[in-house]
Enzyme design. Structure first.
Site, short mmCIF file in Angstrom:
data_model
loop_
_atom_site.label_atom_id
_atom_site.label_comp_id
_atom_site.label_asym_id
_atom_site.label_seq_id
_atom_site.Cartn_x
_atom_site.Cartn_y
_atom_site.Cartn_z
N GLU A 96 -3.14 -12.44 7.20
CA GLU A 96 -3.45 -11.33 5.74
C GLU A 96 -1.87 -11.19 4.85
O GLU A 96 -0.96 -12.33 5.28
CB GLU A 96 -2.74 -10.14 6.01
CG GLU A 96 -3.88 -8.72 6.08
CD GLU A 96 -4.64 -8.44 5.04
OE1 GLU A 96 -3.98 -8.94 3.83
OE2 GLU A 96 -5.26 -7.32 5.95
N ILE A 98 -0.63 -8.52 2.69
CA ILE A 98 0.63 -8.00 3.32
C ILE A 98 0.44 -7.30 3.83
O ILE A 98 -1.08 -6.52 4.29
CB ILE A 98 0.85 -7.65 1.39
CG1 ILE A 98 2.40 -6.75 1.60
CG2 ILE A 98 -0.47 -7.16 0.60
CD1 ILE A 98 3.08 -6.29 0.62
N ASP A 100 0.62 -2.96 5.34
CA ASP A 100 1.20 -2.00 4.42
C ASP A 100 1.53 -0.91 5.06
O ASP A 100 2.53 -0.20 5.99
CB ASP A 100 1.52 -2.15 2.37
CG ASP A 100 1.31 -1.34 2.18
OD1 ASP A 100 2.14 -0.40 2.66
OD2 ASP A 100 1.19 -0.41 1.13
N THR A 101 0.70 0.19 4.87
CA THR A 101 0.29 1.07 6.00
C THR A 101 0.28 0.46 6.86
O THR A 101 -0.01 1.14 8.28
CB THR A 101 -0.56 2.49 5.66
OG1 THR A 101 -1.51 1.71 5.33
CG2 THR A 101 -0.66 2.54 4.19
N GLY A 102 -0.49 -0.53 7.04
CA GLY A 102 -1.33 -1.05 8.69
C GLY A 102 -2.53 -0.82 8.94
O GLY A 102 -3.18 -0.62 9.71
N THR A 104 -5.20 -1.73 6.86
CA THR A 104 -6.41 -2.90 7.17
C THR A 104 -5.99 -3.86 8.01
O THR A 104 -7.01 -4.42 8.90
CB THR A 104 -5.88 -3.19 6.08
OG1 THR A 104 -5.77 -2.86 5.33
CG2 THR A 104 -6.66 -4.40 5.78
N LYS A 128 6.10 -5.01 4.13
CA LYS A 128 6.53 -3.89 3.97
C LYS A 128 6.63 -2.78 4.83
O LYS A 128 5.89 -2.07 5.29
CB LYS A 128 5.40 -3.23 3.40
CG LYS A 128 5.38 -3.19 1.54
CD LYS A 128 4.82 -2.65 0.60
CE LYS A 128 4.13 -3.51 -0.62
NZ LYS A 128 2.99 -2.02 -1.27
P1 IMP Z 1 -2.33 -1.29 4.01
O1 IMP Z 1 -3.80 -1.05 4.38
O2 IMP Z 1 -2.15 0.30 3.66
O3 IMP Z 1 -1.63 -2.38 5.07
O4 IMP Z 1 -2.28 -2.39 3.04
C1 IMP Z 1 -2.74 -3.81 2.82
C2 IMP Z 1 -3.46 -4.25 1.60
O5 IMP Z 1 -3.65 -3.55 0.81
C3 IMP Z 1 -3.27 -5.82 1.91
O6 IMP Z 1 -3.72 -6.21 2.63
C4 IMP Z 1 -3.55 -5.91 0.31
O7 IMP Z 1 -4.72 -6.03 -0.21
C5 IMP Z 1 -3.00 -4.07 -0.36
N1 IMP Z 1 -1.87 -4.27 -0.93
C6 IMP Z 1 -0.40 -3.79 -0.11
N2 IMP Z 1 0.59 -3.63 -0.84
C7 IMP Z 1 0.39 -3.94 -2.12
C8 IMP Z 1 0.86 -5.03 -3.05
O8 IMP Z 1 2.56 -4.67 -3.03
N3 IMP Z 1 0.03 -5.41 -3.98
C9 IMP Z 1 -0.85 -5.83 -3.38
N4 IMP Z 1 -1.67 -5.40 -3.09
C10 IMP Z 1 -0.86 -4.94 -2.00
MG MG Z 2 -4.95 -7.79 1.75
#
Ligand code: IMP
Ligand code: MG
Length: 173
Positions: A96, A98, A100-102, A104, A128
């Site tokens: 992956e 990044i 973020d919330t987790g 994905t 993050k």
């Molecule tokens: P999550 O589902 O919130 O964990 O988000 C994950 C996905 O959001 C990552 O695979 C990225 O594609 C996108 N994402 C999250 N934070 C960033 C960031 O700071 N910059 C660019 N893409 C991000």
């Molecule tokens: Mg991604």
């Protein structure tokens, strides 16, 4: 062009990617590993990681999308699926860009697990941690970062900036 502040330069990224490749190789040694790169964000990281990886590796791609603008929606769409025969009974590493919330990574983990791999771990370039909503911790992460919206080295802001060779933060739009 917006004003961008560099967070991790090319040299720093390359060094960390090499370390991660070595750590992963220490786990699998002579066993084959299927690296699953999540498109599009992880593509630069996956290419560099695999170039440094000294063991027996295969590369597969998966595409999900979850993000619109700067905020995660929690709603995940599977855009390009995996073939289950490439996962069944294999050692799998999800790559992956990044976490973020987790949402994905949690979705991808469950999806890949459903194909019965022999083993499954995750390797993300950036984490993050402070933004986590879902209780998920990637097995390996390159860098833990603060709550910043980052771009470059595959990461985009509305599909822009993926081509930057470093990871940065947009300070002025
Ligand atoms: P999550 O589902 O919130 O964990 O988000 C994950 C996905 O959001 C990552 O695979 C990225 O594609 C996108 N994402 C999250 N934070 C960033 C960031 O700071 N910059 C660019 N893409 C991000
Ligand atoms: Mg991604």
């Amino acid at each position: 062009m917006s004003k961008i502040e560099v967070l991790f330069d090319e040299k720093t990224i390359n060094k960390r990617v090499k370390e991660l490749a070595e750590e992963l190789h220490n786990i699998y040694k002579d066993e084959e590993v299927i690296f699953v790169c999540t498109l599009k964000g992880a593509v630069f990281f996956a290419c560099d990681l695999l170039k440094c990886y000294k063991g027996d590796a295969r590369l597969e791609f998966l595409r999900v999308s979850s993000y619109e603008g700067e905020s995660s929606t929690g709603k995940i769409d599977l855009k390009i699926p995996l073939k289950s025969e490439s996962i069944y009974g294999k050692n799998v590493v999800i790559i992956e860009d990044i976490v973020d919330t987790g949402y994905t990574l949690d979705y991808i983990r469950k999806y890949v697990n459903g194909m019965n791999p022999k083993s499954l771990i995750e390797c993300t370039l950036l984490d993050k941690k402070a933004r986590r909503v879902v209780d998920i911790n990637p097995t390996y992460s390159g860098f833990v970062i603060d709550d910043l919206f980052v771009i470059g080295y595959g990461l985009d802001y509305d599909q822009k900036y993926r081509n930057l060779p470093y990871i940065g933060v947009v300070v002025e739009k």
